[in-house]
Design an enzyme around this catalytic site. Structure first.
Site, PDB file in Angstrom:
ATOM      1  N   LYS A 112       0.822  -1.217   0.000  1.00  0.00           N
ATOM      2  CA  LYS A 112       0.000   0.000   0.000  1.00  0.00           C
ATOM      3  C   LYS A 112       0.860   1.273   0.000  1.00  0.00           C
ATOM      4  CE  LYS A 112      -3.912  -2.260   2.301  1.00  0.00           C
ATOM      5  NZ  LYS A 112      -4.918  -2.157   3.375  1.00  0.00           N
ATOM      6  N   TYR A 150     -12.404  -2.171  -3.850  1.00  0.00           N
ATOM      7  CA  TYR A 150     -12.923  -2.292  -2.481  1.00  0.00           C
ATOM      8  C   TYR A 150     -14.456  -2.181  -2.437  1.00  0.00           C
ATOM      9  CZ  TYR A 150      -8.316  -2.206  -0.219  1.00  0.00           C
ATOM     10  OH  TYR A 150      -7.052  -2.514   0.233  1.00  0.00           O
ATOM     11  N   PHE A 175     -15.630   3.521   6.921  1.00  0.00           N
ATOM     12  CA  PHE A 175     -14.255   3.902   6.590  1.00  0.00           C
ATOM     13  C   PHE A 175     -13.978   3.907   5.091  1.00  0.00           C
ATOM     14  CE2 PHE A 175     -14.195  -0.688   7.629  1.00  0.00           C
ATOM     15  CZ  PHE A 175     -13.685  -1.219   6.453  1.00  0.00           C
ATOM     16  N   ARG A 187      -1.888 -14.535   4.475  1.00  0.00           N
ATOM     17  CA  ARG A 187      -2.654 -13.846   5.527  1.00  0.00           C
ATOM     18  C   ARG A 187      -1.940 -13.979   6.875  1.00  0.00           C
ATOM     19  NH1 ARG A 187      -7.279 -11.718   4.160  1.00  0.00           N
ATOM     20  NH2 ARG A 187      -8.249 -11.745   6.210  1.00  0.00           N
ATOM     21  N   THR A 214      -5.251  -7.252  10.779  1.00  0.00           N
ATOM     22  CA  THR A 214      -5.545  -6.007  10.049  1.00  0.00           C
ATOM     23  C   THR A 214      -5.028  -4.792  10.811  1.00  0.00           C
ATOM     24  OG1 THR A 214      -7.542  -7.067   9.197  1.00  0.00           O
ATOM     25  CG2 THR A 214      -7.414  -4.679   8.966  1.00  0.00           C
ATOM     26  N   ARG A 222       2.646  -6.601   8.943  1.00  0.00           N
ATOM     27  CA  ARG A 222       1.955  -5.437   9.512  1.00  0.00           C
ATOM     28  C   ARG A 222       2.563  -5.007  10.844  1.00  0.00           C
ATOM     29  NH1 ARG A 222      -3.898  -7.588   7.482  1.00  0.00           N
ATOM     30  NH2 ARG A 222      -4.088  -6.279   5.619  1.00  0.00           N
ATOM     31  N   ASN A 260      -1.994   0.067   6.900  1.00  0.00           N
ATOM     32  CA  ASN A 260      -1.480  -1.211   7.410  1.00  0.00           C
ATOM     33  C   ASN A 260      -0.579  -1.947   6.415  1.00  0.00           C
ATOM     34  OD1 ASN A 260      -3.457  -1.988   5.670  1.00  0.00           O
ATOM     35  ND2 ASN A 260      -4.623  -3.226   7.121  1.00  0.00           N
ATOM     36  N   HIS A 265      -2.207  -5.502   1.590  1.00  0.00           N
ATOM     37  CA  HIS A 265      -3.499  -6.184   1.430  1.00  0.00           C
ATOM     38  C   HIS A 265      -3.222  -7.606   0.964  1.00  0.00           C
ATOM     39  CE1 HIS A 265      -7.542  -7.169  -0.010  1.00  0.00           C
ATOM     40  NE2 HIS A 265      -6.940  -7.673  -1.076  1.00  0.00           N
ATOM     41  N   GLU A 272      -9.537 -10.928  -7.707  1.00  0.00           N
ATOM     42  CA  GLU A 272      -8.635  -9.794  -7.447  1.00  0.00           C
ATOM     43  C   GLU A 272      -7.433  -9.819  -8.391  1.00  0.00           C
ATOM     44  OE1 GLU A 272      -9.658  -8.864  -2.763  1.00  0.00           O
ATOM     45  OE2 GLU A 272      -7.699  -9.690  -3.262  1.00  0.00           O
TER      46      GLU A 272
HETATM   47  P1  CMP Z   1      -7.469  -4.628   3.471  1.00  0.00           P
HETATM   48  O1  CMP Z   1      -6.998  -6.015   3.721  1.00  0.00           O
HETATM   49  O2  CMP Z   1      -6.823  -3.889   2.374  1.00  0.00           O
HETATM   50  O3  CMP Z   1      -9.048  -4.664   3.227  1.00  0.00           O
HETATM   51  C1  CMP Z   1      -9.898  -3.620   3.617  1.00  0.00           C
HETATM   52  C2  CMP Z   1      -9.170  -2.535   4.315  1.00  0.00           C
HETATM   53  O4  CMP Z   1      -9.989  -1.619   5.010  1.00  0.00           O
HETATM   54  C3  CMP Z   1      -8.312  -3.138   5.395  1.00  0.00           C
HETATM   55  O5  CMP Z   1      -7.221  -3.809   4.819  1.00  0.00           O
HETATM   56  C4  CMP Z   1      -7.973  -1.948   6.252  1.00  0.00           C
HETATM   57  O6  CMP Z   1      -6.792  -1.303   5.833  1.00  0.00           O
HETATM   58  C5  CMP Z   1      -9.152  -1.036   5.994  1.00  0.00           C
HETATM   59  N1  CMP Z   1      -9.903  -0.861   7.222  1.00  0.00           N
HETATM   60  C6  CMP Z   1     -10.526  -1.812   7.925  1.00  0.00           C
HETATM   61  N2  CMP Z   1     -11.109  -1.268   9.016  1.00  0.00           N
HETATM   62  C7  CMP Z   1     -10.818   0.050   8.992  1.00  0.00           C
HETATM   63  C8  CMP Z   1     -11.107   1.133   9.834  1.00  0.00           C
HETATM   64  N3  CMP Z   1     -11.842   0.960  10.944  1.00  0.00           N
HETATM   65  N4  CMP Z   1     -10.656   2.348   9.497  1.00  0.00           N
HETATM   66  C9  CMP Z   1      -9.923   2.524   8.356  1.00  0.00           C
HETATM   67  N5  CMP Z   1      -9.612   1.526   7.504  1.00  0.00           N
HETATM   68  C10 CMP Z   1     -10.046   0.297   7.837  1.00  0.00           C
END
Ligand code: CMP
Length: 139
Positions: free
Chosen positions: A11, A51, A59, A87, A93, A104, A114, A117, A128
């Site tokens: 990212k 997404y 969010f 994963r 996450t 992470r 984070n 993905h 994807e």
């Molecule tokens: P990702 O695996 O890219 O898939 C969805 C993304 O949404 C996740 O990683 C996080 O980076 C993001 N995400 C999830 N929860 C929140 C949150 N509460 N606030 C901001 N971003 C979020």
């Protein structure tokens, strides 16, 4: 165990911090093979499309803004049990909850920024990977 593919995105936060090499080293160190890679700056429609499953979440706007603020590295990874393996390597996450040795934990800042993905299931991974790589690039 089956050979699988999964989609990884490094990212914008991790690209800005020059962590591309460190993250790919962890991926390869875990026995996952990089089958295809592209560095791209996601447009808003491309990030929103990727997404889309999260579009009703509070969010979503923040997520799209973050994912479009700079380039990302998109990769198709392959290996035994690749979806679960990647994963596990990514960690939780929320980097604050990620265990030592995960991407992470080492490179993420917070739940939004984070670092990486990864696809959540083999079927999602197929979609994807197809979203970013035409079939001839990842045969
Ligand atoms: P990702 O695996 O890219 O898939 C969805 C993304 O949404 C996740 O990683 C996080 O980076 C993001 N995400 C999830 N929860 C929140 C949150 N509460 N606030 C901001 N971003 C979020």
């Amino acid at each position: 165990m089956a050979i699988e593919r999964t989609l990884s995105i490094i990212k914008p936060d991790a690209v800005e911090k020059h962590r591309i090499g460190a993250i790919i080293a962890l991926i390869e160190g875990a026995g996952l093979e990089v089958k295809a890679a592209r560095m791209i700056h996601l447009s808003r429609p491309v990030a929103e499309g990727f997404y889309a499953v999260h579009k009703e979440r509070g969010f979503f706007g923040e997520l799209v803004q973050f994912m479009t603020r700079g380039p990302v590295v998109v990769m198709a990874l392959e290996g035994e049990n690749a979806v679960a393996k990647y994963r596990e390597l990514m960690g939780a996450t929320d980097p604050a909850k990620a265990v030592d040795g995960t991407i992470r934990k080492a490179h993420g800042a917070n739940i939004g920024e984070n670092a990486v993905h990864g696809s959540d299931a083999a079927e999602t991974a197929k979609n994807e990977i197809a979203y970013f790589f035409p079939g001839h690039e990842v045969p």
